[in-house]
Design a protein around this motif. Structure first.
Motif, PDB file in Angstrom:
ATOM      1  N   LEU A   8      -5.354   4.882  -1.102  1.00 56.05           N
ATOM      2  CA  LEU A   8      -4.222   4.152  -1.670  1.00 56.05           C
ATOM      3  C   LEU A   8      -3.529   4.989  -2.734  1.00 56.05           C
ATOM      4  N   SER A  11      -1.432   7.454  -0.967  1.00 52.91           N
ATOM      5  CA  SER A  11      -0.214   6.856  -0.427  1.00 52.91           C
ATOM      6  C   SER A  11       0.779   6.605  -1.552  1.00 52.91           C
ATOM      7  N   ALA A  12       0.288   6.161  -2.727  1.00 52.75           N
ATOM      8  CA  ALA A  12       1.190   5.922  -3.850  1.00 52.75           C
ATOM      9  C   ALA A  12       1.851   7.228  -4.288  1.00 52.75           C
ATOM     10  N   PHE A  15       4.458   8.265  -1.721  1.00 58.33           N
ATOM     11  CA  PHE A  15       5.613   7.370  -1.828  1.00 58.33           C
ATOM     12  C   PHE A  15       6.468   7.738  -3.039  1.00 58.33           C
ATOM     13  N   VAL A  22      14.515  11.207  -3.183  1.00 50.46           N
ATOM     14  CA  VAL A  22      15.746  10.484  -2.833  1.00 50.46           C
ATOM     15  C   VAL A  22      16.680  10.413  -4.039  1.00 50.46           C
ATOM     16  N   VAL A  35      12.965  10.394   2.432  1.00 45.48           N
ATOM     17  CA  VAL A  35      12.765   9.047   2.962  1.00 45.48           C
ATOM     18  C   VAL A  35      11.596   9.044   3.937  1.00 45.48           C
ATOM     19  N   MET A  38       8.453   8.923   2.052  1.00 48.97           N
ATOM     20  CA  MET A  38       8.146   7.557   1.600  1.00 48.97           C
ATOM     21  C   MET A  38       7.473   6.771   2.720  1.00 48.97           C
ATOM     22  N   LEU A  39       8.072   6.870   3.925  1.00 47.99           N
ATOM     23  CA  LEU A  39       7.535   6.105   5.046  1.00 47.99           C
ATOM     24  C   LEU A  39       6.127   6.579   5.394  1.00 47.99           C
ATOM     25  N   VAL A  42       3.722   4.985   3.130  1.00 49.20           N
ATOM     26  CA  VAL A  42       3.471   3.623   3.589  1.00 49.20           C
ATOM     27  C   VAL A  42       2.465   3.626   4.739  1.00 49.20           C
ATOM     28  N   ALA A  45      -1.013   3.967   3.602  1.00 51.48           N
ATOM     29  CA  ALA A  45      -1.508   2.710   3.037  1.00 51.48           C
ATOM     30  C   ALA A  45      -1.899   1.730   4.137  1.00 51.48           C
ATOM     31  N   PHE A  46      -1.062   1.642   5.180  1.00 48.75           N
ATOM     32  CA  PHE A  46      -1.358   0.701   6.258  1.00 48.75           C
ATOM     33  C   PHE A  46      -2.623   1.089   7.002  1.00 48.75           C
ATOM     34  N   ALA A  49      -5.695   0.516   4.769  1.00 45.07           N
ATOM     35  CA  ALA A  49      -6.011  -0.905   4.634  1.00 45.07           C
ATOM     36  C   ALA A  49      -6.572  -1.438   5.947  1.00 45.07           C
TER      37      ALA A  49
END
Lengths: 100, 493
Positions: A8, A11-12, A15, A22, A35, A38-39, A42, A45-46, A49
């Motif tokens: 996590l 990922s932070a 991001f 940007v 961008v 950033m994705l 995410v 993180a997904f 999790a």
């Protein structure tokens, strides 16, 4: 075994680098790359999790995000080329016919 | 509880109709030798018209969760489907009347328009964050293409480029918020997320998630401070597409905003028929502040605009601010006021854009207030219609916009949020100034060219169809208000 919180954190960080890119960069191409970063944050993180919870929905969501990101990049790059043909620059500070 | 895939198809007919129409358009584009013909417009009209008829009216309380919980089929979704499809229908007529589109390929334009419509259908019924994200992008990506449709024109391309950057960033922030919700609750169903958040006490991640999701939805409804794309896009895009953006995606954005926040961060309160917050995160206060800032910025900046399309862009930002007032109240009457306002806003805003197109046709693309000078003598019918739309947008009785505002303001007062009413009241006064500026120019300024502007039959009929509801809903609004209050029932599983 790596702690889930480490993913996590990664990922932070990804991001945040994307958001800073940007906001700070002036080249549209670099902004589009940020961008994507950033994705990808995410996505990490997904997936983290999802694997921690033992739920495949996280991985599936990450695939959806990738697909959409590809579509978005296709449109974004197409517009970028159209823009370059018209203005011969891709610097955002030059994009100012339209303002307030 | 939720229907399987095959059983759901029967509740998915409007979406299937739109999909079939898109495929037919693509096929026609491939086989036909004349991509500029109006046939594409007529085919789209038929498809969207059929989708409206098939949407039908769901009997009250008979909501269903379809496609294994991915989407909802309830009064709320049907209301927004009919609303967005109606907006699309008017926009197709506008496109066929607009000279801007002459000599350009029409096929792709309608394909993008209908793809956006399909996205709006799905967005207003999505009940799963995966579905929600995909449908939001299905609205966004064709919108980028519509905005940049005139690829040889610098303004259009520049607007689309800004739209892509803002849109992609906003949706990226939004799904980062989704990843928090998924991580906290282990499910992608919004109703389940709501239940498990209500049980837990994870305040900080929830606060972050609610703010991040607000970025994505705020961008869709063009709320300040996520509005920066909208004036540029509204000015640069083809005018019919601008009219479309100002109503369709905004309405769908409100649909998803209401459904998501009222399901995930609030729950129906059995005692009082209201909703109650399920956590310590006071998001209504956040949105009340956004609402006040949105309407103030929208109205104040609109005052300085000379380009009518850009002026209407800022005015539509202000209207999103008014509608957000109904969202923060957590009461059925507040939601009803939003839905009612969206109906009157559809007619008055699309009507105003219709006249902008007629004027721009007659003046070789003129869109400045000075191009409207003397319109009262050059095209009396169009000028009077535009005056009606603008006064309705201001919220002056006896026009429909007034009734819409009455519903909103009354419920805000009823729930005791007085400061918000004061802000909104002051804003309406500012709005009067810039709308009246256009009206003054139309009727009092001398035109540089006094030749009469001919308004052909179809636009005349369409204008009449927009003016009639704007006038009638100002004096007899009961039926629409009833539909609005019947449509606020959302299902939650």
């Amino acid at each position: 075994m790596v702690e889930p919180s480490a993913y996590l954190l990664l990922s932070a960080i990804l991001f945040c680098i994307g958001v800073v890119g940007v906001v700070m960069r002036r080249n549209v191409l670099i902004i589009l790359m940020s961008v994507e970063l950033m994705l990808n944050g995410v996505n990490v993180a997904f997936v983290a999790a999802g694997s921690y919870l033992g739920d495949v929905a996280g991985g599936i969501f990450a695939f959806m995000v990738m697909t959409v990101a590809a579509a978005e990049a296709a449109v974004g790059l197409a517009l970028l080329i159209a823009l370059y043909r018209l203005k011969e620059t891709i610097d955002v500070t030059e994009l100012r016919i339209l303002k307030w | 509880m939720s229907l399987g895939n095959l059983a759901s198809v029967g509740y998915f007919l409007p979406e299937l109709t739109v999909t079939a129409t898109i495929l037919l358009l693509i096929l026609m584009h491939v086989v036909t030798k004349s991509p500029r013909s109006n046939a594409f417009g007529f085919l789209s009209l038929v498809g969207v018209g059929a989708a409206i008829l098939l949407s039908g009216i769901v009997p009250a309380g008979a909501g269903k969760s379809i496609f294994e919980g991915m989407a909802a089929y309830d009064g709320f979704a049907v209301f927004f489907k009919v609303l967005t499809a109606l907006a699309t229908l008017v926009v197709i007529f506008m496109t066929m009347d607009s000279r801007e589109m002459d000599g350009r390929s029409q096929a792709e334009y309608y394909i993008f328009l209908l793809s956006t419509l399909l996205g709006m259908f799905l967005l207003s019924s999505a009940t799963d964050i995966v579905m929600l994200y995909l449908s939001l992008e299905l609205v966004s990506i064709p919108s980028y293409l519509l905005a940049g449709y005139f690829k040889g024109r610098e303004r259009s391309t520049e607007a689309a480029m800004k739209y892509v950057v803002f849109g992609a960033t906003a949706s990226g922030v939004m799904i980062y918020g989704f990843s928090f919700l998924f991580g906290l609750t282990g499910t992608t169903q919004i109703a389940e997320i709501g239940r498990s958040l209500a049980a837990g006490k994870a305040t900080l991640p929830m606060l972050l998630a609610s703010v991040m999701v607000a970025v994505g939805f705020g961008y869709k409804i063009a709320a300040v401070p996520f509005h920066m794309w909208s004036p540029d896009v509204y000015e640069g895009a083809p005018t019919p597409a601008t009219a479309f953006f100002s109503v369709g995606p905004k309405a769908a954005g409100f649909a998803v905003l209401v459904r998501f926040y009222y399901t995930v961060f609030a729950a129906p309160d059995p005692g009082s028929a209201l909703w109650r917050l399920t956590s310590a995160v006071d998001w209504p206060l956040l949105f009340a502040a956004l609402s006040a800032v949105t309407m103030t910025v929208g109205n104040l900046v609109a005052v300085k605009q000379d380009n009518v399309k850009r002026l209407l862009a800022y005015s539509s930002i202000a209207h999103a601010g008014y509608m957000l007032m109904g969202f923060v109240l957590l009461s059925p009457a507040g939601l009803k006021a939003i839905l009612f306002y969206l109906v009157v806003y559809l007619f008055m805003n699309l009507g105003a854009f219709y006249v902008v197109i007629l004027v721009s046709n007659a003046t070789n693309g003129g869109e400045d207030i000075s191009d409207f000078a003397g319109l009262g003598s050059r095209a009396p019918f169009a000028a009077v219609s535009l005056a009606v739309f603008l006064f309705a947008l201001t919220g002056i009785p006896p026009f429909s916009g007034f009734i819409g505002k009455v519903y909103l303001f009354a419920e805000v007062i009823n729930r005791g949020v007085y400061w918000l009413v004061v802000v909104a009241g002051l804003n309406s006064v500012v709005a009067l100034y810039y709308y009246a500026r256009i009206v003054r120019s139309m009727f009092l300024d001398e035109p540089t060219d006094t030749a009469a502007i001919a308004v052909p039959g179809v636009p005349r009929a369409m204008l009449l169809l927009m003016v009639a509801p704007t006038l009638i809903l100002g004096v007899y609004w009961e039926p629409v208000a009833r539909i609005a209050s019947d449509s606020i029932r959302m299902i939650a599983f």
